[in-house]
Design a protein around this motif. Structure first.
Motif, PDB file in Angstrom:
ATOM      1  N   LEU A   1      32.219  59.663  42.584  1.00  0.00           N
ATOM      2  CA  LEU A   1      31.716  58.137  43.014  1.00  0.00           C
ATOM      3  C   LEU A   1      32.644  57.596  43.990  1.00  0.00           C
ATOM      4  CD1 LEU A   1      29.886  56.826  40.074  1.00  0.00           C
ATOM      5  CD2 LEU A   1      28.491  58.051  41.951  1.00  0.00           C
ATOM      6  N   GLY A   2      32.567  57.166  45.198  1.00  0.00           N
ATOM      7  CA  GLY A   2      33.114  56.070  46.060  1.00  0.00           C
ATOM      8  C   GLY A   2      34.207  57.262  46.903  1.00  0.00           C
ATOM      9  N   GLN A   3      33.572  58.186  47.184  1.00  0.00           N
ATOM     10  CA  GLN A   3      34.933  59.081  47.421  1.00  0.00           C
ATOM     11  C   GLN A   3      34.145  59.857  48.388  1.00  0.00           C
ATOM     12  OE1 GLN A   3      37.752  57.984  46.793  1.00  0.00           O
ATOM     13  NE2 GLN A   3      37.404  56.644  45.030  1.00  0.00           N
TER      14      GLN A   3
ATOM     15  N   ARG B   1      39.356  52.721  45.876  1.00  0.00           N
ATOM     16  CA  ARG B   1      39.527  51.916  44.540  1.00  0.00           C
ATOM     17  C   ARG B   1      37.081  51.778  44.761  1.00  0.00           C
ATOM     18  NH1 ARG B   1      43.049  48.760  41.841  1.00  0.00           N
ATOM     19  NH2 ARG B   1      44.928  48.474  42.940  1.00  0.00           N
ATOM     20  N   GLY B   2      36.434  51.598  43.619  1.00  0.00           N
ATOM     21  CA  GLY B   2      35.168  51.634  43.431  1.00  0.00           C
ATOM     22  C   GLY B   2      34.650  49.994  42.930  1.00  0.00           C
ATOM     23  N   SER B   3      34.110  50.380  43.871  1.00  0.00           N
ATOM     24  CA  SER B   3      33.043  48.541  44.629  1.00  0.00           C
ATOM     25  C   SER B   3      32.574  47.892  43.473  1.00  0.00           C
ATOM     26  CB  SER B   3      32.385  48.613  46.127  1.00  0.00           C
ATOM     27  OG  SER B   3      30.926  48.789  45.459  1.00  0.00           O
ATOM     28  N   THR B   4      32.730  46.843  43.407  1.00  0.00           N
ATOM     29  CA  THR B   4      32.104  46.328  41.612  1.00  0.00           C
ATOM     30  C   THR B   4      30.632  47.118  41.745  1.00  0.00           C
ATOM     31  OG1 THR B   4      33.674  44.050  42.513  1.00  0.00           O
ATOM     32  CG2 THR B   4      31.225  44.125  40.748  1.00  0.00           C
ATOM     33  N   GLU B   5      29.894  46.387  42.716  1.00  0.00           N
ATOM     34  CA  GLU B   5      28.762  46.966  42.454  1.00  0.00           C
ATOM     35  C   GLU B   5      28.322  48.857  42.146  1.00  0.00           C
ATOM     36  OE1 GLU B   5      30.022  45.040  45.033  1.00  0.00           O
ATOM     37  OE2 GLU B   5      28.928  43.372  44.952  1.00  0.00           O
ATOM     38  N   VAL B   6      29.235  49.325  42.346  1.00  0.00           N
ATOM     39  CA  VAL B   6      29.112  50.728  42.755  1.00  0.00           C
ATOM     40  C   VAL B   6      29.830  51.241  40.883  1.00  0.00           C
ATOM     41  CG1 VAL B   6      30.117  52.989  42.901  1.00  0.00           C
ATOM     42  CG2 VAL B   6      29.383  51.585  45.100  1.00  0.00           C
ATOM     43  N   VAL B   7      30.107  50.676  40.255  1.00  0.00           N
ATOM     44  CA  VAL B   7      30.953  50.845  39.141  1.00  0.00           C
ATOM     45  C   VAL B   7      30.014  50.669  38.296  1.00  0.00           C
ATOM     46  CG1 VAL B   7      33.241  49.843  37.629  1.00  0.00           C
ATOM     47  CG2 VAL B   7      33.238  50.600  39.951  1.00  0.00           C
ATOM     48  N   ALA B   8      29.464  49.062  38.164  1.00  0.00           N
ATOM     49  CA  ALA B   8      28.934  48.329  37.415  1.00  0.00           C
ATOM     50  C   ALA B   8      27.655  49.241  37.156  1.00  0.00           C
ATOM     51  CB  ALA B   8      28.147  46.951  38.083  1.00  0.00           C
ATOM     52  N   GLU B   9      27.129  49.207  38.560  1.00  0.00           N
ATOM     53  CA  GLU B   9      26.038  50.194  38.369  1.00  0.00           C
ATOM     54  C   GLU B   9      25.712  51.935  37.442  1.00  0.00           C
ATOM     55  OE1 GLU B   9      24.543  51.423  42.659  1.00  0.00           O
ATOM     56  OE2 GLU B   9      23.700  49.247  42.793  1.00  0.00           O
TER      57      GLU B   9
ATOM     58  N   ALA C   1      27.122  41.670  31.975  1.00  0.00           N
ATOM     59  CA  ALA C   1      28.497  42.464  31.306  1.00  0.00           C
ATOM     60  C   ALA C   1      28.437  43.644  32.404  1.00  0.00           C
ATOM     61  CB  ALA C   1      27.479  42.874  29.931  1.00  0.00           C
ATOM     62  N   ALA C   2      28.272  44.219  32.690  1.00  0.00           N
ATOM     63  CA  ALA C   2      28.869  45.476  33.642  1.00  0.00           C
ATOM     64  C   ALA C   2      29.608  44.779  34.288  1.00  0.00           C
ATOM     65  CB  ALA C   2      28.090  46.282  33.776  1.00  0.00           C
ATOM     66  N   GLN C   3      29.073  43.918  35.137  1.00  0.00           N
ATOM     67  CA  GLN C   3      30.180  43.118  36.521  1.00  0.00           C
ATOM     68  C   GLN C   3      31.269  42.483  36.056  1.00  0.00           C
ATOM     69  OE1 GLN C   3      29.136  42.096  39.973  1.00  0.00           O
ATOM     70  NE2 GLN C   3      26.864  43.367  39.762  1.00  0.00           N
ATOM     71  N   THR C   4      31.207  42.385  34.751  1.00  0.00           N
ATOM     72  CA  THR C   4      32.566  41.686  34.303  1.00  0.00           C
ATOM     73  C   THR C   4      33.661  42.850  34.351  1.00  0.00           C
ATOM     74  OG1 THR C   4      31.358  39.848  33.217  1.00  0.00           O
ATOM     75  CG2 THR C   4      33.106  40.582  32.464  1.00  0.00           C
ATOM     76  N   MET C   5      32.497  44.138  34.131  1.00  0.00           N
ATOM     77  CA  MET C   5      33.826  45.158  32.825  1.00  0.00           C
ATOM     78  C   MET C   5      34.277  45.689  34.591  1.00  0.00           C
ATOM     79  SD  MET C   5      32.450  46.911  29.236  1.00  0.00           S
ATOM     80  CE  MET C   5      30.673  46.587  30.013  1.00  0.00           C
ATOM     81  N   ALA C   6      33.855  46.091  35.557  1.00  0.00           N
ATOM     82  CA  ALA C   6      33.481  46.669  36.685  1.00  0.00           C
ATOM     83  C   ALA C   6      34.936  45.660  37.274  1.00  0.00           C
ATOM     84  CB  ALA C   6      32.246  46.391  37.363  1.00  0.00           C
ATOM     85  N   ARG C   7      34.644  44.339  37.071  1.00  0.00           N
ATOM     86  CA  ARG C   7      35.795  43.902  38.015  1.00  0.00           C
ATOM     87  C   ARG C   7      37.221  43.660  37.141  1.00  0.00           C
ATOM     88  NH1 ARG C   7      31.429  40.071  39.074  1.00  0.00           N
ATOM     89  NH2 ARG C   7      32.023  38.634  37.330  1.00  0.00           N
ATOM     90  N   GLN C   8      37.025  43.887  35.849  1.00  0.00           N
ATOM     91  CA  GLN C   8      37.884  43.951  34.832  1.00  0.00           C
ATOM     92  C   GLN C   8      38.851  44.906  35.361  1.00  0.00           C
ATOM     93  OE1 GLN C   8      39.592  41.155  33.126  1.00  0.00           O
ATOM     94  NE2 GLN C   8      40.907  42.940  32.308  1.00  0.00           N
ATOM     95  N   SER C   9      38.388  45.901  35.787  1.00  0.00           N
ATOM     96  CA  SER C   9      38.631  47.393  35.810  1.00  0.00           C
ATOM     97  C   SER C   9      39.368  47.827  37.144  1.00  0.00           C
ATOM     98  CB  SER C   9      37.774  48.536  35.465  1.00  0.00           C
ATOM     99  OG  SER C   9      36.479  48.589  36.600  1.00  0.00           O
ATOM    100  N   GLU C  10      38.924  46.560  37.757  1.00  0.00           N
ATOM    101  CA  GLU C  10      39.710  46.659  39.454  1.00  0.00           C
ATOM    102  C   GLU C  10      39.629  47.825  39.929  1.00  0.00           C
ATOM    103  OE1 GLU C  10      44.045  45.484  38.401  1.00  0.00           O
ATOM    104  OE2 GLU C  10      43.714  43.869  38.697  1.00  0.00           O
ATOM    105  N   GLY C  11      37.684  48.496  40.127  1.00  0.00           N
ATOM    106  CA  GLY C  11      37.975  49.876  40.589  1.00  0.00           C
ATOM    107  C   GLY C  11      38.028  51.257  40.646  1.00  0.00           C
TER     108      GLY C  11
END
Length: 376
Positions: free
Chosen positions: A23-25, A181-189, A206-216
């Motif tokens: 994903l993301g690459q 880095r993966g975007s917040t939307e891609v990581v959350a999905e 919660a998925a959005q919060t964890m995605a932002r916390q992981s910084e991509g």
């Protein structure tokens, strides 16, 4: 009685096994698939990028591409003996080396001597050197000859999070790919998709919060999901994630910025004290404060361009409202103070004092010795 399989953490269970699963690459995968298809694959690669973005996984997939029984192929089957051996880490010709623990000159010389030998199990030998920047200078020198005159049927993949530490002589002989880095939307999905497959009830918030916390980082986000699913007994919402990672990142930063904008030094001390009581890493808090004030600076100086800010629509509205309370000069000064505090924290034994001093100077310009403080 059937033997129970040992538990696999989510990031290992859902590690990409084929090129289309990365994903993301897309830019990296498209180039590698095209090179294999046209028979123009380089002998050495340098995979650069932040942790958890798929560098080592892509290196393994490249090994499958060249060794798959149906290959060389841009889309390895994943089911033949070669692919399965690589997946399980048991392939004799796909060697993974951790440069952090095997980065000495003797290790490099051993690799240099073994590389020209014929493959034992597959079509080609693939050496994957992780954390390549940790190789010693002597080790790089020992490898240089192999990179200059690569043996037939041998490929090298160097993975690093710090390409600036790699010698130019090595970089110049590799085909370089930068992982993003993966975007917040891609990581959350990605998190929502895996949670559904695992039977975990995960809310989008919660998925959005964890995605932002992981910084991509896809790996870090899955580790968070693993922990949260245990903590919430399979039911993960914003409250569970907050109890896992501490106070909500955005709420704390908005509270700090509010205190700074109205000159409330007492409020600043209260927020920092609360973070200390929660056991938060103040170096990380400082980094997040920098991100928040940068977002405020962008909202102030580049209005109407929300794509520049990694935040939800609701947070962008809050950022715009908060940015209106501060001038461009004030925001620039606050960012400078936090950058100085971040630099001090590398050496100080009291990061709390560094952060509090920076925030008080931001709150009360008269306490800042810099001449431009009073002007702003």
């Amino acid at each position: 009685m059937a033997e129970e399989k040992p538990y696999l953490s989510l990031y290992r269970k859902y590690r990409p096994q084929g090129p289309l699963e990365v994903l993301g690459q897309e830019h990296v995968i498209r180039a590698l698939m095209g090179s294999v298809k046209e028979g123009r694959l380089a002998h050495a690669f340098l995979f650069c990028g932040p942790r958890g973005t798929g560098k080592t996984s892509t290196a393994r997939i490249l090994a499958k591409m060249v060794n798959c029984e149906q290959g060389p192929t841009p889309e390895p089957c994943g089911t033949c003996e070669q692919c399965l051996s690589i997946r399980e880490g048991q392939h004799l010709d796909v060697v993974e080396i951790d440069a952090a623990s095997h980065g000495g000159v003797d290790d490099a010389r051993d690799l240099r001597e073994k590389a020209p030998t014929a493959p034992v199990q597959g079509r080609e030998k693939v050496y994957i050197i992780d954390e390549a920047q940790r190789l010693s200078r002597e080790a790089f020198d020992a490898l240089l000859k192999v990179f200059e005159e690569p043996p037939v049927g041998v490929r090298f993949v160097l993975a690093t999070t710090e390409p600036h530490k790699m010698p130019a002589t090595i970089i110049g002989r590799c085909q370089r790919f930068d992982f993003r880095r993966g975007s917040t939307e891609v990581v959350a999905e990605h998190l929502l998709r895996i949670a559904k497959a695992e039977g975990i009830k995960l809310t989008p918030g919660a998925a959005q919060t964890m995605a932002r916390q992981s910084e991509g980082s896809f790996r870090d986000s899955l580790s968070l999901l693993d922990q949260a699913s245990v903590l919430g007994a399979g039911d993960v919402d914003e409250a569970v994630v907050a109890s896992l990672i501490g106070s909500g990142r955005s709420d704390v930063q908005f509270a700090l910025a509010d205190a700074v904008s109205v000159g409330d030094a007492r409020g600043v001390f209260q927020v920092v004290s609360g973070l200390v009581q929660e056991g938060q890493d103040l170096r990380h808090v400082t980094s997040e404060a920098l991100t928040h004030f940068r977002n405020l600076f962008l909202a102030k100086t580049a209005p109407g361009q929300p794509d520049l800010i990694d935040a939800t629509e609701g947070e962008i509205e809050r950022l715009n409202a908060q940015a209106a309370k501060l001038s461009e000069a004030e925001l620039a000064r606050i960012i400078s103070l936090l950058l100085a505090a971040q630099a001090d924290m590398r050496w100080t034994t009291s990061p709390r004092l560094s952060l509090e001093l920076a925030l008080v100077r931001a709150t009360m310009p008269e306490t800042d010795a810099a001449p431009h403080a009073l002007v702003s």
